[in-house]
Design an enzyme around this catalytic site. Structure first.
Site, PDB file in Angstrom:
ATOM      1  CB  CYS A  50      -0.931   0.008   1.213  1.00 50.59           C
ATOM      2  SG  CYS A  50      -1.680  -1.586   1.578  1.00 50.59           S
ATOM      3  CG  ASP A  82      -5.875  -1.777   8.488  1.00 50.17           C
ATOM      4  OD1 ASP A  82      -4.873  -1.085   8.729  1.00 50.17           O
ATOM      5  OD2 ASP A  82      -7.011  -1.475   8.883  1.00 50.17           O
ATOM      6  CG  ASP A 124      -7.331   0.584   5.489  1.00 48.01           C
ATOM      7  OD1 ASP A 124      -6.943   0.614   4.311  1.00 48.01           O
ATOM      8  OD2 ASP A 124      -8.029  -0.328   5.940  1.00 48.01           O
ATOM      9  CB  CYS A 195      -6.840  -3.416  -0.321  1.00 50.29           C
ATOM     10  SG  CYS A 195      -5.686  -4.192   0.843  1.00 50.29           S
ATOM     11  CD  GLU A 445      -9.990  -3.206   9.252  1.00 56.01           C
ATOM     12  OE1 GLU A 445     -10.116  -2.023   8.917  1.00 56.01           O
ATOM     13  OE2 GLU A 445      -9.448  -4.078   8.545  1.00 56.01           O
ATOM     14  CB  SER A 471     -11.783  -5.338   6.316  1.00 56.37           C
ATOM     15  OG  SER A 471     -11.415  -5.071   4.986  1.00 56.37           O
TER      16      SER A 471
END
Length: 566
Positions: A50, A82, A124, A195, A445, A471
Site C-alpha cells: 500500500c 491492516d 487505511d 487494496c 477489524e 474491513s
C-alpha cells in the site's frame, strides 16, 4: 500574504544563523531557505504494498514544489498494514496508528514551522491520520493518496485480497484445495498500491476528494499508472497556490463538506470505517457531526458504484471509467452534494465535477436514472443492544433481517476457531465482544472471521455483531461498532449463548429478547476482563479513547479552540 508566514521564524534574521547552518549541513542553500518551506509528510514503509511506492512518489511531489517556488522538506511517519495484521495481535495497532500518524505530522509541522504541507498516504489509517493533522495545524495543505493496486488474475477473473481471505474459509470448509489457495495467494497482489476494492483506503480516498482536501481526480489514478508521477508533480503547484491564496484546511472542512464526503461514501458502497474516520476528522475540525448523520445522508443518496466487495469492479476500473470526478458529477447533478464547497484547487466541487471525462460505455458508475439502490450503503441501527448506535453496510441485495441464537465469543481468535472448526450453524448470530476501542484495545477489524463465514457458505444464513469493526472488504449481514462497547459495560456485555438476537436493518433495530431489568441485572454481575496491556502505547490509548460512536478519538476539541485556529 507573507508566504514565509511561519518559516521566517526559523530561517530569517541574525539570531537564526545556527538554524541556517544546520540546514546547510544537509544540502540546503540560501536560495532554498529564502523560499517558503513546504513539509512533505510521507507514510512510506517497507512492510506492505500500500505504501511501498511512496518514496518514488514523494520525489515527484518535491520536484513539483521546487518548480512552483517552494522548498520541500520530506519527513516520514509510521503505518500499519491492516491486511497483513488481520486476525492477529498486530491488528490492535491499526486504529491506534491513526492517532500516532496525526500526532507525528502535527508535531513536525509545528516544530519545523512549515508554511504548508503535503501528506502522501496509502494504507487505511494514514489517510484519516493525515487529514486530522491538517485540521489541527490548519496551514495550507493537501492529501495525496498513493493509489490502488492493480487487480490480480486468477482463472480468468480479476481478484483482490478479499478473495484470498474468503478462500481461507473455503479451504477450511473443504471447498477449495490447498494448491488452489496457494495459487490464488501468489497472484492476488501483483504490485504496489492499496487494496483494490472500495475497501477502507479507497473509501477514504474518495471521501477526501469530495470533502475537498485532495485535488479532484488525483487520488483515483492507480499506484502504478505512469500518470501518477505527473499527478504528484502537480501537487506542488496546488499547494503553492493554496499558500498564495491562504486557503486553509478549516476553510474547506465545513459541515456541508462533511455531508459531501458521507454522500460519496454511501454512493460508492464504501467501508463502515469511514464512519469512525469522518467523525474523528469532524472532532478535529470542530464540526458538529454524529453517527446518525450518516444514516440521514445515506437515506437520501443513491448507491451508484458497482464496486467490490459487493459489486463487480475493482478500484482500477474506477480510473478507467473516468475516476471519482464521474461520481462527483452524478452527485452534483442529482443535488446530492453541495457543489459550492471549495476544494484545495481553489475551485468548487461543482466546477471540478463539470470537468469529468466519463469513458463511453463504462459500467462502474450507474446513471442517476438506474441506481443499484435508491439509498446508500451505510445503515445505523439502534436498540437495546446498541443505545449509542452501530453500523452495517448494505451495498447491494443483502439480507436485511436475521433472528437467531447468540453464539458469544470473548475475542476474535475464539470466534475464528469456532468458524473454521465448523461449530457455527445456519441461523446463528456470532457475537464478538471485548474488541472495542478501549476493550481491544484498538478495535480490531474482523475480516478474517467474516470472510471465513462467507467462504464456508454461511454468508446468507449467519449474522455477526461486534464492538470491534470491519474491513471495507467485509460483506454480508455484519454489524460493527456496537456502542457502548463491552469494556464500557455496554449491553453487548450482557449477552449469553442462546439469547435470541434480532437484526432488522430495514427498521434500523438491533435488539435482544431481554427486558431492561434482565439486561441491568446481568450487567451488575459482569466483571471486566483484566486489561491485556498495563503499560505502553496500548495502555495509554485504552485510557484515553472515546466511544466508537464518537469516532474513537483520544483528544477533545471545543468550539472556542476551533474558532481560534480558523
Amino acid at each position: 500574504m507573507d508566504l514565509k508566514h511561519r518559516s521566517k521564524f526559523i530561517t530569517g534574521g541574525r539570531d537564526q544563523a545556527p538554524a541556517r547552518a544546520m540546514f546547510k549541513a544537509i544540502g540546503f542553500n540560501d536560495n532554498d531557505l529564502e523560499r517558503p518551506l513546504i513539509g512533505v509528510a510521507n507514510t512510506w514503509i517497507e512492510t506492505m504494498p500500500c505504501n511501498f511506492h511512496l518514496r518514488t512518489l514523494a520525489a515527484r511531489v518535491k520536484e513539483g514544489i521546487r518548480a512552483a517556488g517552494g522548498t520541500p522538506m520530506e519527513f516520514n511517519t509510521i503505518a500499519i498494514s491492516d491486511g497483513e495484521t488481520m486476525g492477529t495481535e498486530g491488528m490492535r495497532a491499526s486504529l491506534v496508528s491513526r492517532e500516532v500518524i496525526a500526532d507525528s505530522i502535527e508535531l513536525v509541522c509545528r516544530g519545523q514551522l512549515f508554511d504548508a504541507v503535503i501528506a502522501i498516504v496509502g494504507c487505511d489509517k494514514t489517510i484519516p491520520g493525515a487529514a486530522m493533522a491538517l485540521a489541527r495545524v490548519n496551514i495550507p495543505g493537501l492529501v495525496l493518496y498513493g493509489g490502488s493496486i492493480a487487480p490480480g488474475r486468477f482463472r480468468g477473473k480479476d481478484v483482490t485480497i478479499q478473495d484470498v481471505f474468503e478462500a481461507v474459509g473455503a479451504n477450511a470448509a473443504g471447498l477449495m484445495s490447498d494448491a488452489d489457495l496457494k495459487s490464488l495467494e501468489d497472484v492476488a497482489c501483483p504490485g504496489a498500491g492499496a487494496c483494490g476494492g472500495q475497501y477502507t483506503a479507497n473509501t477514504m480516498s474518495t471521501a477526501l476528494e469530495l470533502i475537498g482536501l485532495s485535488p479532484m481526480g488525483f487520488n483515483s489514478v492507480p499506484a502504478t499508472d505512469p500518470a501518477k508521477d505527473n499527478i504528484a508533480r502537480r501537487c506542488g503547484e496546488v499547494v503553492m497556490n493554496l499558500l498564495r491564496k491562504n486557503i486553509r484546511p478549516l476553510d474547506i472542512l465545513t459541515r456541508p463538506a462533511f455531508e459531501n464526503a458521507i454522500a460519496a461514501v454511501t454512493a460508492s458502497g464504501g467501508s463502515t470505517n469511514s464512519v469512525l474516520h469522518l467523525l474523528a476528522l469532524a472532532r478535529e475540525a470542530g464540526i458538529d457531526l454524529n453517527i446518525d448523520d450518516f444514516e440521514t445522508v445515506s437515506l437520501r443518496t443513491p448507491l451508484l458504484a458497482d464496486l467490490k466487495p459487493a459489486g463487480r469492479f475493482v478500484a482500477v476500473d474506477v480510473h478507467h471509467a473516468g475516476g471519482i470526478p464521474v461520481l462527483a458529477k452524478r452527485l452534483v447533478e442529482g443535488n446530492f452534494v453541495d457543489g459550492s464547497c471549495v476544494t484545495v484547487t481553489g475551485k468548487t466541487i461543482a466546477e471540478e465535477a463539470a470537468q469529468a471525462k466519463e469513458t463511453p460505455g463504462q459500467e462502474v458508475f450507474r446513471p442517476l436514472s438506474d441506481p443499484i439502490k435508491k439509498t446508500g450503503g451505510i445503515v445505523v441501527l439502534h436498540g437495546n443492544l446498541a443505545p449509542e448506535g452501530c453500523v452495517v453496510k448494505l451495498s447491494g441485495h443483502e439480507r436485511q433481517f436475521h433472528e437467531g441464537p447468540a453464539r458469544v465469543f470473548e475475542s476474535e481468535e475464539a470466534a475464528m476457531a469456532a468458524v473454521t472448526g465448523k461449530q457455527i450453524k445456519a441461523g446463528d448470530v456470532v457475537v464478538i465482544r471485548n474488541e472495542g476501542p478501549k476493550g481491544g484495545p484498538g478495535m480490531r477489524e474482523m475480516l478474517a472471521v467474516t470472510a471465513a463465514i462467507v467462504g464456508e457458505g454461511l454468508g446468507e444464513s449467519v449474522a455477526l455483531l461486534t464492538d470491534g469493526r470491519f474491513s471495507g472488504a467485509t460483506r454480508g449481514l455484519m454489524v460493527g461498532h456496537v456502542a457502548p462497547e463491552a469494556a464500557h459495560r455496554g449491553p453487548i456485555a450482557a449477552l449469553r449463548d442462546g439469547d435470541i438476537v434480532r437484526v432488522d436493518a430495514e427498521k434500523r433495530v438491533l435488539e435482544v429478547q431481554l427486558t431492561p431489568a434482565q439486561i441491568q441485572e446481568r450487567l451488575a454481575q459482569w466483571k471486566a476482563p483484566a486489561p491485556l496491556y498495563t503499560s505502553g502505547v496500548f495502555a495509554k490509548y485504552a485510557a484515553l479513547v472515546s466511544s466508537a460512536a464518537d469516532g474513537a478519538v483520544t483528544t477533545r476539541r471545543n468550539q472556542s479552540s476551533q474558532s481560534a485556529t480558523r
